[in-house]
Design a protein around this motif. Structure first.
Motif, mmCIF file in Angstrom:
data_model
loop_
_atom_site.group_PDB
_atom_site.id
_atom_site.type_symbol
_atom_site.label_atom_id
_atom_site.label_comp_id
_atom_site.label_asym_id
_atom_site.label_seq_id
_atom_site.Cartn_x
_atom_site.Cartn_y
_atom_site.Cartn_z
ATOM 1 N N LEU A 279 0.710 -1.214 0.088
ATOM 2 C CA LEU A 279 -0.062 0.237 -0.025
ATOM 3 C C LEU A 279 0.983 1.110 -0.142
ATOM 4 N N VAL A 280 1.922 1.384 0.872
ATOM 5 C CA VAL A 280 2.668 2.393 1.219
ATOM 6 C C VAL A 280 3.569 2.680 -0.295
ATOM 7 N N LEU A 281 3.970 1.504 -0.734
ATOM 8 C CA LEU A 281 4.726 1.716 -2.028
ATOM 9 C C LEU A 281 4.048 2.092 -3.389
ATOM 10 N N ASP A 282 2.702 2.237 -3.142
ATOM 11 C CA ASP A 282 1.982 2.534 -4.194
ATOM 12 C C ASP A 282 1.838 4.099 -4.283
ATOM 13 N N LYS A 283 2.219 4.420 -5.421
ATOM 14 C CA LYS A 283 2.075 6.105 -5.680
ATOM 15 C C LYS A 283 0.938 6.776 -5.657
ATOM 16 N N ARG A 284 -0.076 6.004 -5.700
ATOM 17 C CA ARG A 284 -1.434 6.596 -5.471
ATOM 18 C C ARG A 284 -1.912 6.807 -3.882
ATOM 19 N N MET A 285 -1.083 6.036 -2.995
ATOM 20 C CA MET A 285 -1.417 6.110 -1.470
ATOM 21 C C MET A 285 -1.272 7.732 -1.072
ATOM 22 N N ASN A 286 -2.194 8.093 -0.393
ATOM 23 C CA ASN A 286 -2.015 9.590 0.191
ATOM 24 C C ASN A 286 -1.692 9.302 1.624
ATOM 25 N N PRO A 287 -0.510 9.671 2.214
ATOM 26 C CA PRO A 287 -0.107 9.516 3.652
ATOM 27 C C PRO A 287 -0.603 10.522 4.448
ATOM 28 N N SER A 288 -1.166 11.487 3.945
ATOM 29 C CA SER A 288 -1.796 12.665 5.018
ATOM 30 C C SER A 288 -3.002 12.458 4.973
ATOM 31 N N LEU A 289 -3.740 11.523 4.475
ATOM 32 C CA LEU A 289 -5.046 11.265 5.272
ATOM 33 C C LEU A 289 -5.124 10.703 6.554
ATOM 34 N N VAL A 290 -6.017 11.453 7.361
ATOM 35 C CA VAL A 290 -6.337 11.048 8.995
ATOM 36 C C VAL A 290 -7.508 10.575 8.937
ATOM 37 N N ASN A 291 -7.768 9.762 10.159
ATOM 38 C CA ASN A 291 -9.085 9.080 10.460
ATOM 39 C C ASN A 291 -9.852 9.944 11.487
ATOM 40 N N HIS A 292 -10.762 9.580 11.822
ATOM 41 C CA HIS A 292 -11.839 10.331 12.751
ATOM 42 C C HIS A 292 -11.006 10.754 14.024
ATOM 43 N N GLU A 293 -10.098 10.078 14.411
ATOM 44 C CA GLU A 293 -9.260 10.281 15.584
ATOM 45 C C GLU A 293 -8.209 11.091 15.291
ATOM 46 N N TYR A 294 -8.029 11.620 13.961
ATOM 47 C CA TYR A 294 -6.875 12.486 13.660
ATOM 48 C C TYR A 294 -5.526 11.733 13.519
ATOM 49 N N LEU A 295 -5.539 10.605 13.409
ATOM 50 C CA LEU A 295 -4.406 9.905 13.168
ATOM 51 C C LEU A 295 -4.208 9.386 11.699
ATOM 52 N N ALA A 296 -2.934 9.489 11.240
ATOM 53 C CA ALA A 296 -2.532 9.244 9.747
ATOM 54 C C ALA A 296 -2.094 7.667 10.016
ATOM 55 N N ALA A 297 -2.004 7.023 9.018
ATOM 56 C CA ALA A 297 -1.577 5.747 9.225
ATOM 57 C C ALA A 297 -0.119 5.344 9.894
ATOM 58 N N VAL A 298 0.760 6.341 9.570
ATOM 59 C CA VAL A 298 1.940 6.149 10.046
ATOM 60 C C VAL A 298 1.874 6.498 11.772
ATOM 61 N N ASP A 299 0.855 7.145 12.266
ATOM 62 C CA ASP A 299 0.874 7.330 13.459
ATOM 63 C C ASP A 299 0.279 5.815 14.164
ATOM 64 N N LEU A 300 -0.205 5.228 13.469
ATOM 65 C CA LEU A 300 -0.648 3.820 14.040
ATOM 66 C C LEU A 300 0.365 2.837 13.920
ATOM 67 N N THR A 301 1.205 3.132 13.182
ATOM 68 C CA THR A 301 2.673 2.068 13.240
ATOM 69 C C THR A 301 3.580 2.508 14.225
#
Length: 407
Positions: free
Chosen positions: A356-378
C-alpha cells in the motif's frame, strides 16, 4: 409361559408390579405370539392388572416400547387393547416413544399402528401430535427414519404429515438437512417433493449442508425447486454465497444467475457481503467471480481492499492494486475515516501494508476520525496526544518517510 406374580391386593407393591411387568417384557422379547397371548390372558384374569400393563419404568421404557422393538404388529396390537390409551405417548429414558422405537427398528407395519391409535383418541385436536413428538435428541420419527436410510419409511411418514420435513432437532437439523448430510439422494428427492415453505423450515438451511458436503447435485435441485429455499440464511444471516466464500467452494458460484445475483449483494450479521468474506479469506478467484454482481462496501463502509489489508491478505491487496478499476480504493475511507493503510497498520499487517505505501496513489496525509494518519498507528506505542495544529502537519509527510517509520 405364565406371569407368576398375582396382582390384586398387592397391586400397590412397587416391587411386585415391576417383577410382573419385567416378566411380561421378557415374554414379549421372545416374540412368540402364543406365549405372549397366554401371558397376557393370565395377567388379565387378575383383579387389577392395569398397573402392570401400564408400567413405564422398565429398562427400555414401557411394554409398548418393547413390543414396538420386536417389529411385529400383532404383538403391539395385543398390548394396545390392554393399556391406557395415552401410554402410546410414553417416553423411555432417551425420550423415545413407541413410534420412535418402531422407526428405529425399520418396522414398517408397526409404525402405522401408534399413528392410527393416537389419531383415534378423543378430545385431541391435533391429529398429528404423535408424529411431532421429539426424543432427547430433538428427533421426530421422520428424523429417525432418515437416519435409518429407509426410503419407504420416510415416504410413509411424510405422507402422514408433510410438515414434519420442516421440524428441527436439537442440532438444528431438519429431516431435509439430514437427508443431504447422510448423502442419500433417494431420501433427499422424497423430502424435496412436497410443497415447501422456506419460512417454515426450522434450524440450519439445508442448502448450507449441500455446500458443506459438496453435494452440488442437491444444490442445483434446491435452486430448481425454489429460489427462496436456495436463499435461506443461517443464524449469522449468511447465505449460500457467504458460506461458499468462507469454505472456498468455487462450484457454488457457477449458480450465480440473474435470479440469484441479488444474494451476492446481501450482508450478513457482521455487515459483510460474500465478496468481503472472499477477501478476508484471501480468495482472489472468488473475488473475480463476485465482482460483476457485488456491491462495493460493507456496513462499516469498508471496501474489499480495507478487508484484505486488515487481515493481511497480501495476494488480494496486490490483485486489487493492479486491477485497472479497483486500484483507486487505496485512499477510500470507511465510516471511521480509516483507509486500507490505517487498518493494515492498526492490525500490524506489514506484508499488506508495504504494498500500500509503495503505491504512488497512496495519500499518507489522510487522517481518520481520531486525527491519526496511518503512520501514527505504526508508532502507537510512542504516540503522545498532539494538538490539532500538529495533526494537520501530518500532510507534509511523504511515502519515503512513511517507509522509514515502518523500518
Amino acid at each position: 409361559m405364565d406371569v407368576k406374580v398375582s396382582i390384586g391386593e398387592e397391586q400397590q407393591d412397587p416391587a411386585k408390579v415391576y417383577a410382573a411387568a419385567k416378566n411380561l417384557a421378557d415374554v414379549i422379547k421372545g416374540a412368540n405370539v402364543e406365549d405372549i397371548i397366554s401371558a397376557i390372558e393370565t395377567l388379565a384374569c387378575q383383579a387389577d392388572s392395569s398397573a402392570v400393563f401400564n408400567f413405564r419404568r422398565l429398562s427400555r421404557g414401557s411394554l409398548l416400547h418393547i413390543a414396538a422393538a420386536t417389529g411385529k404388529s400383532n404383538i403391539l396390537r395385543l398390548l394396545l387393547d390392554r393399556v391406557d390409551a395415552y401410554l402410546i405417548a410414553a417416553q423411555d429414558d432417551w425420550g423415545n416413544t413407541p413410534l420412535h422405537i418402531a422407526t428405529k427398528a425399520k418396522a414398517f407395519g408397526v409404525v402405522a399402528m401408534p399413528i392410527r391409535h393416537a389419531r383415534d383418541l378423543p378430545d385431541v385436536d391435533d391429529k398429528n401430535w404423535i408424529l411431532r413428538m421429539k426424543n432427547n435428541h430433538g428427533n421426530t420419527a421422520l428424523h429417525e427414519a432418515v437416519l435409518t436410510c429407509d426410503v419407504d419409511l420416510v415416504r410413509h411418514l411424510l405422507n402422514e404429515n408433510s410438515e414434519l420435513v420442516c421440524l428441527a432437532n436439537a442440532d438444528q437439523k431438519s429431516p431435509l438437512y439430514l437427508a443431504i448430510d447422510t448423502c442419500d439422494p433417494q431420501i433427499f428427492q422424497v423430502l424435496l417433493s412436497p410443497s415447501l415453505d422456506p419460512s417454515r423450515i426450522e434450524g440450519l438451511p439445508p442448502v448450507h449442508c449441500a455446500v458443506a458436503c459438496k453435494q452440488y447435485g442437491s444444490l442445483r435441485e434446491i435452486l430448481k425447486k425454489d429460489v427462496k429455499l436456495f436463499a435461506m440464511r443461517d443464524p449469522g444471516e449468511g447465505n449460500v454465497f457467504h458460506l461458499a466464500a468462507f469454505w472456498n467452494v468455487p462450484q457454488v458460484f457457477d449458480l450465480l444467475r440473474p435470479e440469484t445475483e441479488y444474494l451476492a449483494r446481501e450482508r450478513d450479521k457482521n455487515g459483510d457481503l460474500p465478496i468481503h468474506i472472499a477477501s478476508k479469506e484471501g480468495r482472489v478467484a472468488l473475488i473475480e467471480k463476485l465482482l460483476p454482481v457485488s456491491l462495493c462496501v460493507n456496513r462499516q463502509g469498508q471496501t474489499i481492499l480495507h478487508v484484505a489489508a486488515k487481515y493481511g491478505k497480501e495476494k488480494v491487496v496486490k490483485y486489487i492494486l493492479r486491477h485497472p478499476d479497483l486500484g483507486e480504493m487505496i485512499n477510500e475511507r470507511d465510516h471511521d475515516g480509516n483507509t486500507p493503510s490505517h487498518l493494515a497498520a492498526k492490525e500490524i499487517q506489514p506484508a499488506a501494508l508495504v504494498h500500500l505505501v509503495l503505491d504512488k496513489r497512496m495519500n499518507p496525509s489522510l487522517v481518520n476520525h481520531e486525527y491519526l494518519a496511518a503512520v501514527d498507528l505504526t508508532t502507537s506505542k510512542f504516540f503522545r496526544p498532539r494538538s490539532p495544529a500538529t495533526l494537520r502537519r501530518v500532510g507534509n509527510m511523504n511515502s519515503h518517510y512513511f517507509i522509514h517509520q515502518l523500518t
